[in-house]
Motif scaffolding. Sequence first.
Motif, mmCIF file in Angstrom:
data_model
loop_
_atom_site.group_PDB
_atom_site.id
_atom_site.type_symbol
_atom_site.label_atom_id
_atom_site.label_comp_id
_atom_site.label_asym_id
_atom_site.label_seq_id
_atom_site.Cartn_x
_atom_site.Cartn_y
_atom_site.Cartn_z
ATOM 1 N N UNK A 46 28.079 -0.376 21.647
ATOM 2 C CA UNK A 46 27.365 0.356 20.604
ATOM 3 C C UNK A 46 28.187 1.546 20.120
ATOM 4 N N UNK A 47 28.951 2.159 21.023
ATOM 5 C CA UNK A 47 29.775 3.319 20.657
ATOM 6 C C UNK A 47 31.006 2.925 19.855
ATOM 7 N N UNK A 48 31.269 1.628 19.700
ATOM 8 C CA UNK A 48 32.375 1.179 18.856
ATOM 9 C C UNK A 48 33.544 0.568 19.586
ATOM 10 N N UNK A 49 33.500 0.516 20.897
ATOM 11 C CA UNK A 49 34.585 -0.123 21.645
ATOM 12 C C UNK A 49 34.490 -1.644 21.500
ATOM 13 N N UNK A 50 35.635 -2.294 21.487
ATOM 14 C CA UNK A 50 35.666 -3.753 21.390
ATOM 15 C C UNK A 50 36.221 -4.402 22.645
ATOM 16 N N UNK A 51 36.771 -3.603 23.543
ATOM 17 C CA UNK A 51 37.312 -4.115 24.813
ATOM 18 C C UNK A 51 36.979 -3.123 25.915
ATOM 19 N N UNK B 187 41.619 1.308 26.332
ATOM 20 C CA UNK B 187 40.374 0.617 26.637
ATOM 21 C C UNK B 187 39.640 1.363 27.742
ATOM 22 N N UNK B 188 38.333 1.544 27.614
ATOM 23 C CA UNK B 188 37.576 2.222 28.668
ATOM 24 C C UNK B 188 37.577 1.409 29.956
ATOM 25 N N UNK B 189 37.521 2.114 31.076
ATOM 26 C CA UNK B 189 37.487 1.503 32.400
ATOM 27 C C UNK B 189 36.103 1.753 33.001
ATOM 28 N N UNK B 190 35.471 0.697 33.477
ATOM 29 C CA UNK B 190 34.165 0.794 34.110
ATOM 30 C C UNK B 190 34.322 0.439 35.587
ATOM 31 N N UNK B 191 34.062 1.397 36.453
ATOM 32 C CA UNK B 191 34.096 1.156 37.894
ATOM 33 C C UNK B 191 32.710 0.692 38.333
ATOM 34 N N UNK B 192 32.659 -0.365 39.120
ATOM 35 C CA UNK B 192 31.382 -0.916 39.561
ATOM 36 C C UNK B 192 31.330 -0.892 41.082
ATOM 37 N N UNK B 193 30.455 -0.052 41.625
ATOM 38 C CA UNK B 193 30.266 0.039 43.066
ATOM 39 C C UNK B 193 29.034 -0.757 43.487
ATOM 40 N N UNK B 194 28.944 -1.037 44.778
ATOM 41 C CA UNK B 194 27.808 -1.788 45.297
ATOM 42 C C UNK B 194 26.509 -1.025 45.111
ATOM 43 N N UNK B 195 26.512 0.244 45.453
ATOM 44 C CA UNK B 195 25.302 1.052 45.384
ATOM 45 C C UNK B 195 24.659 1.198 46.747
ATOM 46 N N UNK B 196 23.986 2.324 46.969
ATOM 47 C CA UNK B 196 23.384 2.623 48.256
ATOM 48 C C UNK B 196 22.220 3.579 48.063
ATOM 49 N N UNK B 197 21.260 3.526 48.983
ATOM 50 C CA UNK B 197 20.178 4.517 48.962
ATOM 51 C C UNK B 197 20.663 5.900 49.378
ATOM 52 N N UNK B 198 21.816 5.943 50.032
ATOM 53 C CA UNK B 198 22.381 7.214 50.492
ATOM 54 C C UNK B 198 23.092 7.895 49.320
ATOM 55 N N UNK C 186 32.027 -7.456 22.539
ATOM 56 C CA UNK C 186 32.802 -6.691 23.508
ATOM 57 C C UNK C 186 33.531 -7.669 24.419
ATOM 58 N N UNK C 187 34.843 -7.557 24.498
ATOM 59 C CA UNK C 187 35.638 -8.361 25.419
ATOM 60 C C UNK C 187 35.793 -7.582 26.718
ATOM 61 N N UNK C 188 35.386 -8.177 27.816
ATOM 62 C CA UNK C 188 35.403 -7.500 29.107
ATOM 63 C C UNK C 188 36.388 -8.219 30.032
ATOM 64 N N UNK C 189 37.337 -7.478 30.533
ATOM 65 C CA UNK C 189 38.290 -8.008 31.519
ATOM 66 C C UNK C 189 37.901 -7.509 32.892
ATOM 67 N N UNK C 190 37.608 -8.420 33.798
ATOM 68 C CA UNK C 190 37.227 -8.076 35.160
ATOM 69 C C UNK C 190 38.438 -8.242 36.071
ATOM 70 N N UNK C 191 38.766 -7.212 36.801
ATOM 71 C CA UNK C 191 39.958 -7.247 37.653
ATOM 72 C C UNK C 191 39.622 -7.829 39.025
ATOM 73 N N UNK C 192 40.652 -7.998 39.831
ATOM 74 C CA UNK C 192 40.456 -8.340 41.234
ATOM 75 C C UNK C 192 39.743 -7.204 41.955
ATOM 76 N N UNK C 193 39.142 -7.521 43.096
ATOM 77 C CA UNK C 193 38.575 -6.489 43.961
ATOM 78 C C UNK C 193 39.714 -5.659 44.553
ATOM 79 N N UNK C 194 39.387 -4.616 45.288
ATOM 80 C CA UNK C 194 40.412 -3.730 45.840
ATOM 81 C C UNK C 194 40.997 -4.259 47.148
ATOM 82 N N UNK C 195 40.272 -5.164 47.798
ATOM 83 C CA UNK C 195 40.814 -5.802 48.990
ATOM 84 C C UNK C 195 41.851 -6.837 48.624
#
Length: 267
Positions: free
Chosen positions: A78-83, A23-34, A115-124
């Motif tokens: 769209x690329x064919x992943x289901x999870x 299953x593909x892994x999507x990392x989600x960061x807060x984002x910054x202007x820097x 698409x079934x999306x599993x959201x994990x705990x934060x890193x803290x």
Amino acid sequence: MRAARLTSPATTRTGPGAAGGADPVVLVAHGSRDPRAADATRALARAVSAARPGTPVWASWLDHTEPGPTEVLRDLAVAGHRRAVLVPLLLTAAYHHRVDIPAAVAAATGSGPPLAVRVTDVLGPADDTPDPGLLAGLCRRLSETRPGRFDALVLAAAGTRDARARRSVGRVADALGVEFGVPCRVAYASAAPPAAGVAVSRLRASGARRIAVSAYFLAPGLFHDAVTEAARAAGAVAVAAPLTDAPELVELVLSRVDDRPVLASTG
């Protein structure tokens, strides 16, 4: 075409593929202007991909940098992943984890291919105990500053108005102090007191003379710059770099990927 966004420089070198395989892994960061912050997230995505061959890993951001998690998730469908597995690159479970990320997942799965999306705990800390890998990463970055002997620590975080999130930062500070056998106090770059310079000054007033600062940040940016300047002006002997792509952080991300789900959503 939409799926072509998955081959942008913000992702790893692995192509989008189709259904099947890991299953593909999507990392989600807060984002910054820097721009340094986005570069650090991309470096972490590459390191996670290298540590887990065959697993597609994508970087995304909630703000300031594209693509966002909704767009990446839609493109994966769209690329064919289901999870997919979504890992919040956050050190506290505050507003972004409670509100922004569920909203992004809902927007991605509300229409289009399922698409079934599993959201994990934060890193803290997900409970009362900070992950040993997180502490090891903080220790690594602190040792890289070569502060020599120090008799007190400040754990400098970005800051939040969420009291529960602040308590989780305090637990990390307590564990870090135990690790080094010195007092460790929390400081914040915004949203809550004390500031890094104030925390250093208070420790000096209590008798500490060699104070090092551990950076509770995932990426460089204006907050870390401000902490560094204020702490050094107050007399800190060293300020650690952010965690970025430390090997311990890579392992922590992968452990979150392998954990049980905390949220599931399907289109």
